[in-house]
Design an enzyme around this catalytic site. Structure first.
Site, PDB file in Angstrom:
ATOM      1  CG  LEU A 181      -1.362  -1.318   1.820  1.00  0.00           C
ATOM      2  CD1 LEU A 181      -1.995  -1.129   3.180  1.00  0.00           C
ATOM      3  CD2 LEU A 181      -2.347  -1.929   0.865  1.00  0.00           C
ATOM      4  CG  ASP A 182       4.498   3.454  -1.743  1.00  0.00           C
ATOM      5  OD1 ASP A 182       4.507   4.086  -0.663  1.00  0.00           O
ATOM      6  OD2 ASP A 182       5.409   3.547  -2.585  1.00  0.00           O
ATOM      7  N   GLY A 183       1.811   5.309  -1.190  1.00  0.00           N
ATOM      8  CA  GLY A 183       1.341   6.586  -1.721  1.00  0.00           C
ATOM      9  C   GLY A 183       0.362   7.330  -0.831  1.00  0.00           C
TER      10      GLY A 183
ATOM     11  CB  THR B 126      -0.553   1.620  -5.191  1.00  0.00           C
ATOM     12  OG1 THR B 126      -0.188   1.696  -3.817  1.00  0.00           O
ATOM     13  CG2 THR B 126      -1.664   0.621  -5.377  1.00  0.00           C
TER      14      THR B 126
END
Ligand code: FPP
Ligand code: MG
Length: 266
Positions: free
Chosen positions: A42-44, A215
């Site tokens: 889960l990036d950003g 992501t």
């Protein structure tokens, strides 16, 4: 009908139509091969928050909402194991304010997970905390234990909440556990096999990893599922920030998976 009601009625109709389209798509896709295990990096969250002039903790909150929705999509599709990298051991190096905000969020959401009628209960999902959870503040460990106890008997699916996790720690821990057992039963002179180590990974018992999604346009694995990714895993990168990643981003990835499986059977 009063004129001011028209826009909200149209929005309602649009939402209904979209819900029907989603259900229809899920039914069609469910007839084909469905991945058994999907993992998400889960990036950003922070870039999402900055892009909307909001606080970092709001970005993480929205990130959790996106995770809950994705878990629901996976359950409706029939994916029976979902893993999510929600906190890296390295994330403890972030500012004390951000770590505190993430721990507050974790405590709140784990207590929700422990409630009847909540998502894990609704879909019969067993929670597994994958990582060195002794590093977590005591209040978060207590909340985690409640969610583990509440979901321990669930049989329908597994949610691996990777927290606080890194792959290298997981592999090192597997080596240490294997050697410790060998010392105990005095069999250290016997060869250590891949199966021995695999059986001691924190994800032992989860099916092979079919799809890994990261992501936010960043194309690296950041110490996540390095061992598990070697199992013919389809690795996908999305440019969307995690809180924006949803159903319509996930479906083409599942279609790619189905094409790959059909091609391998042809
Ligand atoms: C990555 O975005 C996200 C995280 C480090 C945390 C993920 C957490 C959640 C989705 C919420 C649930 C959390 C818990 C602990 C239950 P980033 O912070 O690296 O954002 P950036 O890449 O834009 O800097
Ligand atoms: Mg990041």
């Amino acid at each position: 009908m009063a004129l001011h009601l028209i826009p909200s009625s149209l929005a309602w109709l649009r939402d209904q139509a979209e819900a029907k389209a989603r259900d229809a798509l899920i039914s069609v896709l469910s007839a084909g091969p469905i991945p058994k295990h999907v993992a998400f990096i889960l990036d950003g969250n922070r870039r999402y928050a900055r892009s909307k002039h909001r606080q970092i903790r709001e970005g993480h909150y929205e990130g959790f909402c996106a995770l809950r929705k994705m878990l629901e999509v996976c359950m409706n599709l029939g994916v029976r194991c979902v893993s999510a990298y929600v906190f890296s051991i390295e994330n403890f190096k972030r500012s004390p304010e951000e770590v505190q905000a993430l721990m507050d969020l974790a405590e709140e959401k784990l207590l929700e997970f422990a409630q009847q009628g909540e998502i894990l209960d609704k879909y019969g999902i067993r929670l597994v905390i994958v990582g060195r959870w002794e590093l977590l503040p005591e209040r978060v460990q207590i909340a985690a234990q409640k969610a583990l106890d509440r979901t321990a008997k669930n049989k329908n699916a597994v949610f691996n909440m990777c927290f606080p996790y890194t792959s290298r720690e997981e592999i090192m821990n597997a080596v240490q556990q294997t050697i410790r057992e060998r010392l105990e039963d005095e069999s250290l002179n016997e060869k250590i096999t891949v199966d021995d180590l695999e059986g001691h990974l924190r994800t032992a018992g989860s099916p092979p990893l079919d799809i890994l999604i990261r992501t936010s346009g960043v194309k690296r694995l950041s110490d996540y599922m390095l061992w598990q990714c070697c199992d013919d895993t389809q690795i996908q990168f999305s440019d969307k920030y995690w809180p924006d990643f949803g159903f319509w981003d996930f479906i083409p990835i599942v279609l790619d998976y189905q094409r790959k499986v059909w091609a391998s059977q042809a």
